[in-house]
Design a protein around this motif. Structure first.
Motif, PDB file in Angstrom:
ATOM      1  N   PRO A   1       0.882  -1.208   0.064  1.00 34.38           N
ATOM      2  CA  PRO A   1       0.017   0.111  -0.021  1.00 34.38           C
ATOM      3  C   PRO A   1       0.722   1.322  -0.038  1.00 34.38           C
ATOM      4  O   PRO A   1       2.127   1.116   0.360  1.00 34.38           O
TER       5      PRO A   1
ATOM      6  N   ALA B   1      -4.623   1.812   6.787  1.00 40.15           N
ATOM      7  CA  ALA B   1      -6.098   1.544   6.486  1.00 40.15           C
ATOM      8  C   ALA B   1      -6.821   2.463   7.709  1.00 40.15           C
ATOM      9  O   ALA B   1      -6.494   2.499   8.906  1.00 40.15           O
TER      10      ALA B   1
ATOM     11  N   ASP C   1      -8.606  -4.682   5.001  1.00 42.75           N
ATOM     12  CA  ASP C   1      -8.738  -5.776   4.213  1.00 42.75           C
ATOM     13  C   ASP C   1     -10.101  -6.251   3.977  1.00 42.75           C
ATOM     14  O   ASP C   1     -10.747  -6.564   5.088  1.00 42.75           O
TER      15      ASP C   1
ATOM     16  N   TYR D   1       2.711   0.680  -7.662  1.00 41.52           N
ATOM     17  CA  TYR D   1       1.654   0.786  -8.621  1.00 41.52           C
ATOM     18  C   TYR D   1       2.113   0.269  -9.897  1.00 41.52           C
ATOM     19  O   TYR D   1       1.244   0.457 -10.694  1.00 41.52           O
TER      20      TYR D   1
ATOM     21  N   TRP E   1      -7.637  -0.715  -4.453  1.00 42.98           N
ATOM     22  CA  TRP E   1      -7.517   0.249  -3.443  1.00 42.98           C
ATOM     23  C   TRP E   1      -8.592   1.581  -3.402  1.00 42.98           C
ATOM     24  O   TRP E   1      -8.998   1.938  -4.176  1.00 42.98           O
TER      25      TRP E   1
ATOM     26  N   GLU F   1      -5.068  -6.284  -6.508  1.00 44.20           N
ATOM     27  CA  GLU F   1      -5.747  -5.594  -5.265  1.00 44.20           C
ATOM     28  C   GLU F   1      -6.528  -4.481  -5.819  1.00 44.20           C
ATOM     29  O   GLU F   1      -6.214  -3.820  -7.029  1.00 44.20           O
TER      30      GLU F   1
ATOM     31  N   TRP G   1      -9.383   1.379   2.560  1.00 49.95           N
ATOM     32  CA  TRP G   1      -9.703  -0.143   2.316  1.00 49.95           C
ATOM     33  C   TRP G   1      -8.999  -0.697   1.152  1.00 49.95           C
ATOM     34  O   TRP G   1      -8.576   0.107   0.327  1.00 49.95           O
ATOM     35  N   TYR G   2      -8.860  -2.067   1.033  1.00 49.37           N
ATOM     36  CA  TYR G   2      -8.460  -2.785   0.044  1.00 49.37           C
ATOM     37  C   TYR G   2      -9.156  -3.948  -0.160  1.00 49.37           C
ATOM     38  O   TYR G   2      -9.477  -4.565   0.926  1.00 49.37           O
TER      39      TYR G   2
ATOM     40  N   LEU H   1      -4.916   5.390   2.509  1.00 49.82           N
ATOM     41  CA  LEU H   1      -5.641   4.136   2.228  1.00 49.82           C
ATOM     42  C   LEU H   1      -6.721   3.990   3.324  1.00 49.82           C
ATOM     43  O   LEU H   1      -6.486   3.765   4.597  1.00 49.82           O
TER      44      LEU H   1
ATOM     45  N   THR I   1      -8.375  -8.059  -2.276  1.00 47.64           N
ATOM     46  CA  THR I   1      -7.641  -8.833  -3.072  1.00 47.64           C
ATOM     47  C   THR I   1      -8.423  -9.376  -4.248  1.00 47.64           C
ATOM     48  O   THR I   1      -9.639  -9.970  -3.864  1.00 47.64           O
TER      49      THR I   1
ATOM     50  N   MET J   1      -8.962   4.904  -1.280  1.00 51.52           N
ATOM     51  CA  MET J   1      -8.272   5.929  -0.473  1.00 51.52           C
ATOM     52  C   MET J   1      -9.000   7.039  -0.294  1.00 51.52           C
ATOM     53  O   MET J   1     -10.131   7.423  -1.016  1.00 51.52           O
TER      54      MET J   1
END
Length: 438
Positions: A3, A9, A307, A224, A251, A249, A262-263, A260, A265, A253
């Motif tokens: 990240p 997060a 996550d 990135y 992202w 992933e 949340w993210y 960030l 996968t 933001m």
């Protein structure tokens, strides 16, 4: 994936509410950014003709100084578009030192060029070989707030111009190159007083610049690599999330800080070029990948933070698009992908509803489709690179309504079209076309 170095997060306190679909009223002629007012390439209604050619429903045509893959944008009675000259644009143009970008302003009424702002290259570019020859040095679509026009020219940075073509500021966003030296294509977006730029290829970072001064407000560095898409702004209670798809992933933001929130996968590996597609009830869709393409449906559930976990992935499918961004309508995703297949995907399950061959490879080699479709009412406008523009019915049964070509133009049409009121704007490497009924 790692990240952003400036991010951790943060609480995702409420469910994302998707931005409203673009609606252009009779007086609403603006198409201020890539994929239209809300970045969804959706127009509720416009009286775009079903057929056109060099002699039918062509209101005006303007030859451009050089080629480009960026889309036109519209603000009021003005059209803005970028191109490049001096290096790689014609035989014998082999000196990188002569590379110049152009930001053009044209009259929406008749296509007359009102001004041409020239920007000499500020840094050594990736050489005009390999994949660069497919899209060139004017690939990022500009954006406007109606008071200024903002452009991103890769290693030459982000720039702002007033409506008379005067350069107000220029800010570098890095001069590096990705491992493949493909250049970059992501378009800048505006959020409040910020201009947000995906400079993943130039510096492995996202930037937010003060749109009035060009000063860097925040810079989010991270892994990135291979994230070539234009960032999306999705509405949430009390504000927006800045959302970018990366390999493996997704992202979310804070656009005010670059931190960030949340993210999630997913299984989509390799480079991601198409933009994120918002659906209904908190769903989003991403496409792309390399060496094989995939599409993924995700649910951005309420109350999530950090996550989002495996439950966020609703489905994954091999039906996908590598370059064009699909559009969403009534529970389905539509696109003619870069392989020339018209696809309809059930957005709830990921199942392929239809897959029909429409376009063959571009004359002279290369992929047949780069442009993203635009949804106009019940029709899809899909521009091919060298075989004309296809009009498809936007419904789960495949129906090709028309194919329209300009026989006099044999150059590539790489750009996604723009809609302004009842006008359709198409650009090739040679010219800008305005289509409509008199």
């Amino acid at each position: 994936m790692h990240p952003p170095s400036c991010a951790s997060a943060f609480a995702f306190a409420s469910m994302l509410a998707l931005s409203a679909a673009a609606h252009l009223s009779a007086a609403g002629n603006d198409w201020p950014r890539f994929l239209g007012p809300t970045g969804t390439a959706v127009v509720a209604d416009a009286r775009i003709p079903l057929r056109w050619s060099d002699t039918e429903n062509l209101l005006w045509k303007t030859d451009l100084p050089g080629p480009g893959s960026s889309s036109p944008i519209v603000s009021g009675d003005r059209v803005f578009i970028t191109c490049w000259t001096g290096y790689g644009d014609k035989p014998g143009a082999d000196s990188m030192r002569k590379l110049v970008r152009h930001l053009l302003c044209l009259s929406r009424a008749d296509g007359h060029i009102l001004w041409d702002a020239r920007v000499p290259s500020a840094a050594a570019e990736d050489p005009y070989t390999g994949y660069i020859t497919e899209h060139g040095y004017a690939t990022h679509t500009p954006v406007t707030d109606g008071e200024r026009v903002y452009a991103f020219f890769g290693k030459s940075g982000a720039l702002a111009f007033d409506l008379q073509g005067k350069k107000l500021w220029q800010t570098s966003c890095g001069t590096g190159s990705g491992q493949r030296r493909w250049g970059s294509a992501a378009s800048p977006v505006l959020h409040g007083n910020l201009l947000i730029v995906n400079a993943s290829d130039e510096s492995q970072a996202l930037y937010a610049l003060d749109k009035a001064t060009g000063q860097i407000v925040w810079k989010a560095e991270g892994d990135y690599g291979m994230a070539y898409g234009t960032p999306s702004l999705l509405r949430r209670d009390g504000g927006y999330d800045l959302v970018l798809a990366l390999p493996r992933e997704l992202w979310g933001m804070n656009p005010e800080t670059g931190k960030l929130r949340w993210y999630a996968t997913h299984g989509l590996a390799g480079n991601v070029s198409p933009s994120l597609v918002p659906g209904a009830a908190g769903t989003v869709f991403i496409t792309g990948g390399f060496p094989t393409t995939h599409s993924v449906g995700l649910s951005l559930r309420p109350g999530a933070k950090g996550d989002l976990g495996p439950a966020a992935v609703l489905w994954e499918s091999s039906a996908s698009s590598y370059v064009p961004t699909p559009v969403y309508k009534d529970g389905h995703l539509y696109v003619i992908n870069d392989q020339g297949f018209a696809l309809c995907i059930d957005a709830r399950t990921g199942q392929t509803v239809y897959r029909e061959r429409v376009a063959l490879g571009a004359r002279g080699g290369g992929k047949p489709i780069y442009a993203s479709p635009v949804l106009v009412g019940g029709r899809l406008v899909c521009v091919s690179r060298r075989s004309g523009t296809y009009i498809l019915a936007a419904r789960p049964q495949y129906q090709l309504l028309s194919t329209n070509e300009f026989a006099s133009d044999t150059t590539h049409f790489n750009a996604t079209p723009a809609i302004s009121g009842d006008l359709l704007l198409l650009r090739s490497n040679k010219a800008l076309y305005c289509i409509g009924t008199r």
